[in-house]
Design an enzyme around this catalytic site. Structure first.
Site, PDB file in Angstrom:
ATOM      1  N   ASP A  33       0.847  -1.190   0.000  1.00  0.00           N
ATOM      2  CA  ASP A  33       0.000   0.000   0.000  1.00  0.00           C
ATOM      3  C   ASP A  33       0.886   1.245   0.000  1.00  0.00           C
ATOM      4  OD1 ASP A  33      -2.372   1.776   0.709  1.00  0.00           O
ATOM      5  OD2 ASP A  33      -3.294  -0.202   0.871  1.00  0.00           O
ATOM      6  N   HIS A  51      -3.759   6.174   3.385  1.00  0.00           N
ATOM      7  CA  HIS A  51      -4.483   4.985   2.946  1.00  0.00           C
ATOM      8  C   HIS A  51      -3.892   3.705   3.535  1.00  0.00           C
ATOM      9  CE1 HIS A  51      -5.808   1.875   0.018  1.00  0.00           C
ATOM     10  NE2 HIS A  51      -6.872   2.635  -0.150  1.00  0.00           N
ATOM     11  N   SER A 103     -11.352  -0.715  -0.754  1.00  0.00           N
ATOM     12  CA  SER A 103     -10.090  -0.660  -0.001  1.00  0.00           C
ATOM     13  C   SER A 103     -10.322  -0.872   1.485  1.00  0.00           C
ATOM     14  CB  SER A 103      -9.417   0.705  -0.189  1.00  0.00           C
ATOM     15  OG  SER A 103      -8.648   0.765  -1.342  1.00  0.00           O
TER      16      SER A 103
END
Length: 816
Positions: free
Chosen positions: A159, A234, A599
Site C-alpha cells: 500500500d 491509505h 479498499s
C-alpha cells in the site's frame, strides 16, 4: 572543424533515432524456474521453506537468474536504451525494465522470453465494524479476548506505507508477542520520517519499493517520501482496519467518536510501500509481492491494483494476476479489493479465483446532521461537524453565496466564484461575516476542481458562522460522505431538501428592482453532526462496490468464476490516518479518517483470515477462503435478503451473488465451517487450460504448467460456488468437500432452485468422518431459456449445526 561538427551531429541523430520513443515500464517473464519452485522445491512447512529460501543454494540460484537477466538485456538491447528496475527471482523468473516500445518489441522476440507486458499502473481502491461483525462475542472470545486475537499471524500490506507513531500500531511492552519469529524473516528499512525504531514489534517489518515510481514520474521529495512512511494515509487506514490495536480512542477536532480496533488486533504487521502520492506502478507492487513471500507473511492485503482489465491478454493471465497465483502457490492467503466502479455490471477488477475479491457494504451506522430553519423546519443532511454556537437555540442570518458577492470585485463569472464558495475575494465580507452561507453544488464540484476544503478556508477567512452545501437541480442529487468539518457545516445532497431551504430563503429576503438583496430575514442554525445513529437495514451493498459477473477479457465476456467472492464492511469505516494526508486536504492534521471503498472492506477480510489462520495454522489458503465464503450470510439485520444500492441516490434493489459473492462475512462461523473445498496450483492450471480458445503454449509460458489434465469446463474447478455463464441443455459438475471437524457428521442436501434450471445434488444425504473427503455430483438441467443470469444455492446442513452454502449463478441459454 565543419566536418567534425557534422560528424557529431550525425552521431546525435543516430542516437536519438534509437531512443526517440517515450519510455515506459515493461514487465518481462523468462523461461526457467524461480527459486521457490525449482526442482527440489522448498518444503511446504513455513519454517523450513524460509530456511530453504535463505540457504546458500537458493542464493546461488537467485544470482544465476539475475545474471541471466543482465546477459539477455546486454545482448538484446542497445546500450543506454534501458534501465533494469528489478529482477524477479523467487516466485516468478523475470524482471522490470524502463525502456521504449521498440526495445520492448525486441525483448519479446528474444530467446528465453515468455511474456512482455506494459505496466498499467496501480491505484488505491479507496470503529464500529468489530461489533457489527460480532467479533468481541465470537472469535475474539474464543481466542481469549482481543489481547490474543490474531497472535502469531503476520499480515502483509502492499500500500502507501504506514504512520509508525500512530497508537493503532504502538507496542505494549507489558504484553509482548509470543509468536515464533523463526517463521518470519523481514527487515526494517529506515528513511525520512521512519527511523529504525519504527519497527517496534507490532510493526514487525517495513520496506519500500520505488524503482518503478522513480522511473515513471518525477517524484516530489516532500510528499513522495522514500521510506515506509505513509504520506497519504491509505496504507495506515488499511493496516489498522485489519490488525490495529484494540480499543484505540478516535478523537477528531476535540470530539470523542468511540474506539477503533482491528479485526485481528494481535496480528503483526509487515509493511510493503509500493504506492506513492504521485504514482503507483505494477513493477513496484510485483517486487513487493515477491519480498512478502520471501519474508514469510501469512496473509497478503491488496487494497490496490489495476482498475481496468488488461488490453492484450485475458484477465487471468496478466502479470499481476500471475504473480498472485504464485504467491498463493507459495502458501499466502491473498485478499484483493473488488474495485470501486459499481453499480455497473462486470466491473470487478479482482478476476482470478486464487485471490479473494472483496465487495463493500454499509454497517447501519450513519452520522445525521440537521439544518434548523427559522420557521422550525428541520432538514437532514451530512457533515461531521459541531453545531453552531448555541446548539440550535441561537439562529444566524442565512445568506446565499450569489447574493453576497462583492459588487466592486473583479473576478471571473464562474460557478467556483459565484456559487461554490471557493474564493474569498468573491464575497462582501460585511454580508457574510457572522452568517450561515449557502454554497451550491455546481460545475466545479461535478468535475472535481472544487472542494469542501476550500469552502472551509473561505469560511475561516471571512468569519462565516457556518456553511451549507446545497444540491443543484441542474446536477441532481449528489452522494455525500461524512467528512470532518473544522467549522459548523452541513451538506444537503437531495434536491427536494435543497428546494425547501431555498423556498424558505426566498420568502424571507427582500430585493430591489434590480434583484439585488436589500434585506436578509432568513435565519438558521446547524445542529450536532457527530453523533452516530444505528438505524435502518444493514448490510446494504454499497453503490460504488464493483459488480460481477467476472470477465475473461476487455470485451467483458463472462467467465465461469464467481466474483466478487465475499462482502465486508467498507462504507464509513473509522481507522488510522496520516496527518500529512497529501491526497486529501480536508484530512490534513488528523490521525483518523472515516472512509469508504472496497479498499476499506478488503482489510476486514484479511484480519478475519488471520483469525482463521491462528485457529487452523495448517490450513491452506483455499481452505481458509472456503471457510470464509461457505459460512457467509445472505440476510441483513432485519432477517431479509441483503439489498444493494443502485444508480439513483437512496435507491435499493434485491442483490445477487454478483453484488455480494457468497454474502456477508461471518467470522465466528468461518473458524468452524464443518466442510471446506480445497484447490491447488495444478487445479488452477487446469482451469486456465479449460478457458475458451486458449493456447496451451500460452498457459505453459505464463505458469510453467501443462494442459495434460484440463477440466472439461471452467466450472469444474473445486470452488465453493458454481457459475456457468452459458448453460446449454444439461451439465454434470463435481465437487469434493473435506470434513475439517473433529467428529463424524451427517449432512443433508437441499437446493434453492435458480429460475429456468433444475439442480439435483448426489448424494442427498451422507455421513463424513473427520479428515475424509466426500464427492458431490451436481446435475444441472435447463428447463427454460433466460435472457439473464438466475441465482440459487445448494445448502448442506450438518447434524452438528454446520451449514455450508454453495451459491449458484447460471445463464440458461438453451434447453438442448
Amino acid at each position: 572543424m565543419a566536418a567534425s561538427q557534422m560528424f557529431m551531429l550525425l552521431l546525435f541523430v543516430i542516437a536519438i533515432s534509437g531512443f526517440g520513443d517515450d519510455r515506459s515500464i515493461y514487465l518481462v517473464l523468462m523461461e526457467g524456474d524461480p527459486v521457490l519452485f525449482s526442482r527440489g522445491a522448498a518444503p511446504l512447512e513455513k519454517e523450513k521453506k524460509l530456511e530453504w529460501l535463505h540457504s546458500e543454494v537458493s542464493k546461488r540460484h537467485a544470482k544465476m537468474l539475475v545474471d541471466c537477466h543482465d546477459q539477455l538485456l546486454q545482448s538484446t538491447l542497445e546500450t543506454g536504451s534501458y534501465k533494469k528496475l528489478y529482477s524477479f527471482k523467487h516466485i516468478v523468473n523475470g524482471f522490470a525494465i524502463h525502456t521504449t516500445a521498440s526495445q520492448a518489441e525486441k525483448l519479446a522476440s528474444a530467446p528465453g522470453v515468455k511474456l512482455v507486458e506494459k505496466d498499467r499502473g496501480a491505484k488505491l481502491m479507496t470503529t464500529y465494524t468489530p461489533q457489527f461483525l460480532r467479533l468481541p462475542q465470537g472469535v475474539w472470545a474464543q481466542a481469549g479476548g482481543d489481547r490474543n486475537a490474531g497472535e502469531g499471524v503476520v499480515i502483509g500490506f502492499i500500500d502507501t506505507g504506514i504512520n509508525p507513531i500512530h497508537p493503532s500500531f504502538a507496542y505494549d511492552p507489558t504484553s509482548p508477542f509470543t509468536s515464533n519469529h523463526s517463521r518470519f524473516a523481514g527487515a526494517c528499512e529506515s528513511g525520512p520520517q521512519f527511523p529504525a525504531t519504527s519497527c517496534n514489534g507490532k510493526i514487525i517489518s517495513a520496506r519500500f519499493f520505488s524503482a518503478g515510481a522513480q522511473a515513471a514520474a518525477h517524484l516530489n521529495t516532500s510528499t513522495d517520501i522514500l521510506s515506509p512512511f505513509d504520506a497519504v494515509g491509505h496504507g495506515s487506514h488499511v493496516a489498522s482496519t485489519a490488525a490495529g490495536n484494540a480499543g484505540v480512542p478516535v478523537i477528531m477536532n476535540g470530539f470523542f467518536f468511540g474506539r477503533a480496533s482491528g479485526m485481528a488486533p494481535r496480528a503483526q504487521i509487515a509493511v510493503y510501500k509500493a504506492i506513492y502520492p504521485s504514482i503507483g506502478t505494477i513493477a513496484d507492487v510485483v517486487s513487493a509481492v515477491e519480498q512478502a513471500v520471501v519474508d514469510g507473511v501469512d496473509v497478503l492485503t491488496l487494497s490496490i491494483g489495476p482498475d481496468a482489465p488488461p488490453e492484450d491478454t485475458i484477465t487471468f493471465l496478466n502479470i499481476f494476476d500471475i504473480v498472485m497465483l504464485f504467491a498463493r502457490r507459495a502458501g499466502l492467503f491473498v485478499v484483493q479489493a473488488a474495485g470501486n466502479q459499481g453499480p455497473a455490471p462486470s466491473t470487478v477488477v479482482s478476476f482470478s479465483p486464487w485471490a479473494v475479491g472483496v465487495a463493500a457494504c454499509t454497517t447501519g451506522r450513519s452520522y445525521p446532521a440537521t439544518l434548523i430553519l427559522g420557521n422550525g423546519d428541520k432538514i437532514g443532511g451530512v457533515g461531521l461537524s459541531a453545531p453552531t454556537f448555541g446548539n440550535r437555540l441561537l439562529q444566524y442570518k442565512l445568506v446565499l453565496a450569489r447574493d453576497s458577492l462583492n459588487e466592486n470585485g473583479t473576478f471571473p463569472n464562474t460557478p467556483q466564484y459565484i456559487d461554490e464558495c471557493q474564493y474569498p475575494e468573491a464575497f462582501d465580507p460585511f454580508v457574510v461575516q457572522g452568517s450561515i452561507v449557502m454554497c451550491t453544488f455546481s460545475g466545479g464540484f461535478f468535475n472535481g476542481t472544487s472542494t469542501i476544503t476550500a469552502i472551509i478556508e473561505v469560511a475561516r477567512a471571512l468569519g462565516f458562522v457556518g456553511f451549507v452545501l446545497l444540491a443543484n437541480p441542474v446536477y441532481g442529487d449528489f452522494v455525500a460522505e461524512a467528512l470532518p468539518f473544522s467549522i459548523p457545516g452541513i451538506m444537503i445532497p437531495r434536491i427536494a431538501d435543497a428546494q425547501v431551504i431555498t423556498r424558505y430563503y426566498e420568502q424571507n429576503t427582500q430585493r430591489d428592482a434590480r434583484r439585488f438583496m436589500t434585506r436578509f430575514s432568513g435565519r438558521a442554525a446547524i445542529g450536532e453532526g457527530r453523533v452516530a445513529s444505528f438505524t435502518g437495514r444493514a448490510p446494504v451493498v454499497s453503490r460504488f462496490s464493483s459488480r460481477g459477473p467476472d470477465i475473461l477479457n476487455r470485451s467483458r465476456i463472462p467467465v465461469d468464476v464467481l466474483k466478487p467472492d465475499i462482502l465486508a464492511p467498507g462504507h464509513g469505516i473509522w481507522a488510522a490516518w496520516s496527518p500529512m494526508s497529501t491526497l486529501d486536504p480536508i484530512l490534513v492534521g488528523y490521525s483518523f479518517a472515516l472512509l469508504s471503498g472496497t479498499s476499506m472492506a478488503t482489510p476486514h477480510v484479511a484480519g478475519i483470515a488471520a483469525l482463521v489462520k491462528q485457529n487452523h495454522p495448517s490450513w491452506s489458503p483455499s481452505m481458509i477462503a472456503s471457510a470464509i465464503t461457505t459460512t457467509a450470510t445472505k440476510y441483513d439485520n432485519l432477517g431479509e435478503p441483503i439489498m444493494a444500492e443502485g444508480y439513483a441516490i437512496n435507491s435499493l434493489s434485491p442483490s445477487t451473488p454478483f453484488d455480494y459473492g457468497a454474502g456477508l462475512i461471518n467470522p465466528t462461523n468461518a473458524v468452524n465451517p464443518g466442510l471446506v473445498f480445497s484447490s491447488g496450483f495444478d487445479d488452477y492450471v487446469s482451469l486456465l487450460c479449460s478457458l475458451p480458445n486458449i493456447d496451451p503454449s500460452t498457459i505453459k509460458a505464463a505458469t510453467g504448467g501443462s494442459c495434460n489434465r484440463s477440466f472439461s469446463d471452467a466450472s469444474d474447478l473445486n470452488l465453493p460456488s458454481i457459475t456457468i455463464s452459458s448453460l446449454v441443455g444439461s451439465r454434470l459438475v463435481q465437487r469434493s468437500v473435506l470434513n475439517v471437524g473433529s467428529k463424524p457428521e451427517i449432512y443433508s442436501c437441499s437446493v434453492l432452485q435458480p429460475k429456468g434450471v433444475m439442480v439435483e445434488s448426489y448424494p442427498s444425504y451422507f455421513t463424513i468422518a473427520p479428515q475424509t473427503v466426500q464427492q458431490l455430483k451436481i446435475q444441472i438441467n435447463v428447463t427454460q431459456e433466460m435472457d439473464d443470469f438466475s441465482f440459487g444455492e445448494i445448502v448442506l446442513t450438518g447434524s452438528l449445526d454446520h451449514i455450508v452454502r454453495i451459491p449458484l449463478s447460471f445463464l440458461p441459454v438453451s434447453i438442448s
